[in-house]
Design a protein around this motif. Structure first.
Motif, PDB file in Angstrom:
ATOM      1  N   UNK A  69       0.837  -1.215   0.000  1.00  0.00           N
ATOM      2  CA  UNK A  69       0.000   0.000   0.000  1.00  0.00           C
ATOM      3  C   UNK A  69       0.868   1.259   0.000  1.00  0.00           C
ATOM      4  N   UNK A  70       1.951   1.233   0.756  1.00  0.00           N
ATOM      5  CA  UNK A  70       2.840   2.399   0.797  1.00  0.00           C
ATOM      6  C   UNK A  70       3.475   2.645  -0.565  1.00  0.00           C
ATOM      7  N   UNK A  71       3.901   1.564  -1.247  1.00  0.00           N
ATOM      8  CA  UNK A  71       4.498   1.722  -2.573  1.00  0.00           C
ATOM      9  C   UNK A  71       3.473   2.226  -3.585  1.00  0.00           C
ATOM     10  N   UNK A  72       2.219   1.740  -3.484  1.00  0.00           N
ATOM     11  CA  UNK A  72       1.185   2.194  -4.405  1.00  0.00           C
ATOM     12  C   UNK A  72       0.929   3.690  -4.253  1.00  0.00           C
ATOM     13  N   UNK A  73       0.966   4.161  -2.998  1.00  0.00           N
ATOM     14  CA  UNK A  73       0.743   5.591  -2.767  1.00  0.00           C
ATOM     15  C   UNK A  73       1.874   6.410  -3.390  1.00  0.00           C
ATOM     16  N   UNK A  74       3.110   5.949  -3.231  1.00  0.00           N
ATOM     17  CA  UNK A  74       4.242   6.674  -3.817  1.00  0.00           C
ATOM     18  C   UNK A  74       4.213   6.617  -5.348  1.00  0.00           C
TER      19      UNK A  74
END
Length: 565
Positions: A345-350
């Motif tokens: 999820x963190x990578x998708x946001x970035x």
């Protein structure tokens, strides 16, 4: 004062009362049968019927719920507002009652009786009529004879105190304040328990955890605000790309570990699913030796048994090890998957931020992020304020409770002469029964929970002494309430009160109550078996009493209601 209890049932035993001691007698057969005991003649029903006519409910198990009484009507003549009046109730229409033929709803009827018998005004902090009446007609089926201060099993002190304070002419307003503080404290305790719940507690949180989250978000917000103030697109993109690369590497590592963990878990499951390894077959050895004519000695057979047991132990230990290893791997898989989801999820946001169309989109995204952080901060600070209010409310409740305890103590000190009269009256009743063998006292103490009534009669806490302590308490209550204008001039007891009391004490109690009724203008009504009364009369042949009703086993229609059931 009560005058007459009647019914439209053909065989009903009408009861007629006078002032002083009234006894409803149950004449038992000289030769007891297996059916003897219980309420076959209607002694307990006699008391419950009086209670019914004084506004009680007909709950499950009440004798009037029987189909035989579906059309029964009952009446009671008594003094109300200075003159005799007849009240009536029917089983068919429990929601209504009549007074001298005029009908009224049961709620209005109870208010009417509360005013006429106890002087209630339906205002202020007065107790309810039925809570007061329960001390004058104790219900043995509800546990009314378990404790002097309780009228039903496990009654809370907070529920009993309003009635007791009123009957003993104490400050009911103070009791109401204590009860209010107690309810507040109870609600706070329930909220605190809810806050520890896995769901509610997760929603609200604890003070330390909330403070930590608030500080972290404030730092994050300061960083975002600074980036907006010193907005540089290229640096921002470079940082995001580096973060995405690092997250991708960590995700690959987790995926690699998951492959290994899941493969190992499947291998263990396969091993566990197989049947337990077959034990070495030693029977074929015996067959071989027997064929060549050799008989194995017992020593060799025992050695085979030991080897087989040893093999069983190895297989069991191996299975326990595999099960423990399988559980450990499943836990690791669950944790790795949870970490993988968070990183993803963190990578998708970035990635979404990197894919923005340019500087304006990047700047807008920063603004959106700071808005999200502001909303989260606002929520956490509101939850933190609620936790603070809980703490302040708890401190306020504790302080208020201590203040009220001090007020009650001061109130008892101001009423010390009145309290001394109550205690002296109770002690005098116990002295009539036991002399100086059993010192007695009725103390009223100041507690944070309000007034605490402690009736005691010295010596062993046997059932007969406990029964007489309740008898003295009720008689003291009835006298005190009548003197203060807070109670009626009658008191009713079921024969269960004297169940464990010997004939001498029964005679002493009946003589005491007859004497008290003469002095105080009271009326006392009780039910009793004929043999118990005969034993008491041998002790007190000059006992002044009236037989108000008579039930007998000698006839089929000899019970209170005129039928056997």
């Amino acid at each position: 004062m009560l005058y007459e209890l009647k019914s439209n049932l053909p065989g009903f035993k009408t009861a007629r009362f006078r002032d002083g001691l009234n006894i409803a007698i149950a004449r038992r057969s000289p030769t007891p049968t297996a059916e003897d005991g219980g309420d076959r003649l209607g002694k307990t029903s006699f008391v419950r019927l009086l209670d019914f006519l004084l506004g009680s409910d007909v709950r499950l198990g009440h004798p009037l719920r029987r189909t035989e009484f579906a059309h029964a009507e009952f009446g009671l003549t008594l003094d109300l507002f200075g003159q005799p009046r007849t009240i009536g109730r029917s089983v068919e229409n429990l929601a209504y009652a009549q007074v001298n033929g005029a009908g009224m709803r049961i709620s209005k009827f109870r208010a009417y009786l509360g005013k006429g018998l106890f002087g209630l005004t339906e205002g202020g902090n007065e107790p309810s009529f039925r809570s007061l009446m329960a001390y004058y007609l104790r219900d043995v089926t509800a546990g009314g004879f378990v404790s002097p201060t309780e009228t039903y099993r496990k009654q809370r002190a907070a529920d009993a105190q309003p009635a007791l304070a009123y009957l003993f002419a104490l400050d009911v307003d103070l009791v109401a304040k204590v009860r209010e503080v107690g309810e507040t404290d109870k609600n706070l305790r329930e909220l605190r328990r809810a806050a520890k719940d896995s769901i509610v507690g997760m929603t609200l949180g604890r003070a330390n955890d909330l403070d930590a989250q608030i500080r972290t978000l404030q730092i994050q917000r300061d960083d975002l605000a600074r980036e907006i103030t010193e907005f540089h697109v290229a640096d921002r993109y470079a940082r995001h790309r580096a973060q995405v690369d690092e997250l991708s590497r960590r995700i690959r590592d987790i995926n690699d570990r998951l492959v290994l963990l899941e493969g190992g878990a499947k291998d263990i499951e396969k091993a566990l699913s197989q049947d337990e390894e077959s034990l070495p077959d030693r029977d074929y050895l015996r067959d071989v030796f027997e064929q060549v004519g050799i008989v194995l000695p017992d020593l060799v057979t025992r050695r085979f048994d030991e080897v087989e047991a040893f093999h069983h132990s190895i297989v069991a230990n191996r299975r326990r090890y595999l099960e423990a290893e399988h559980a450990r791997r499943l836990r690791e898989i669950s944790q790795e998957r949870e970490d993988l989801g968070g990183l993803d999820r963190e990578r998708a946001e970035l990635m979404r931020l990197l894919e923005a169309g340019g500087a304006f989109e990047t700047y807008s995204e920063l603004q959106r992020q700071i808005s999200v952080v502001d909303g989260r901060l606002s929520e956490l600070m509101e939850r933190r304020a609620i936790v603070d209010r809980w703490g302040n409310a708890n401190r306020h409740v504790q302080l208020r409770s201590a203040e009220l305890a001090l007020q009650i103590s001061s109130d008892l000190h101001d009423r010390r002469d009145h309290i001394a009269d109550i205690s002296r009256l109770y002690a005098s009743f116990a002295y009539r029964l036991y002399g100086d063998r059993r010192p007695a006292a009725l103390t009223i103490e100041a507690k944070r929970s309000g007034y605490k009534f402690v009736p005691t009669i010295g010596g062993g806490a046997t059932k007969d002494v406990q029964g007489m302590a309740l008898f003295c308490f009720d008689l003291c209550m009835a006298v005190t309430a009548k003197r203060a204008g807070h109670g009626p001039d009658f008191l009713v007891h079921d024969s269960h009160l004297f169940e464990h009391v010997d004939a001498r004490q029964v005679a002493g109690a009946l003589d005491l109550v007859a004497d008290t009724c003469r002095k105080e203008g009271l009326q006392y009504i009780t039910t009793i078996d004929s043999d118990r009364l005969a034993d008491a009369l041998r002790e007190r042949p000059d006992l002044d009493y009236q037989l108000c009703a008579e039930m007998t086993e000698e006839r089929e229609d000899g019970s209170l209601f005129g039928i056997r059931y």
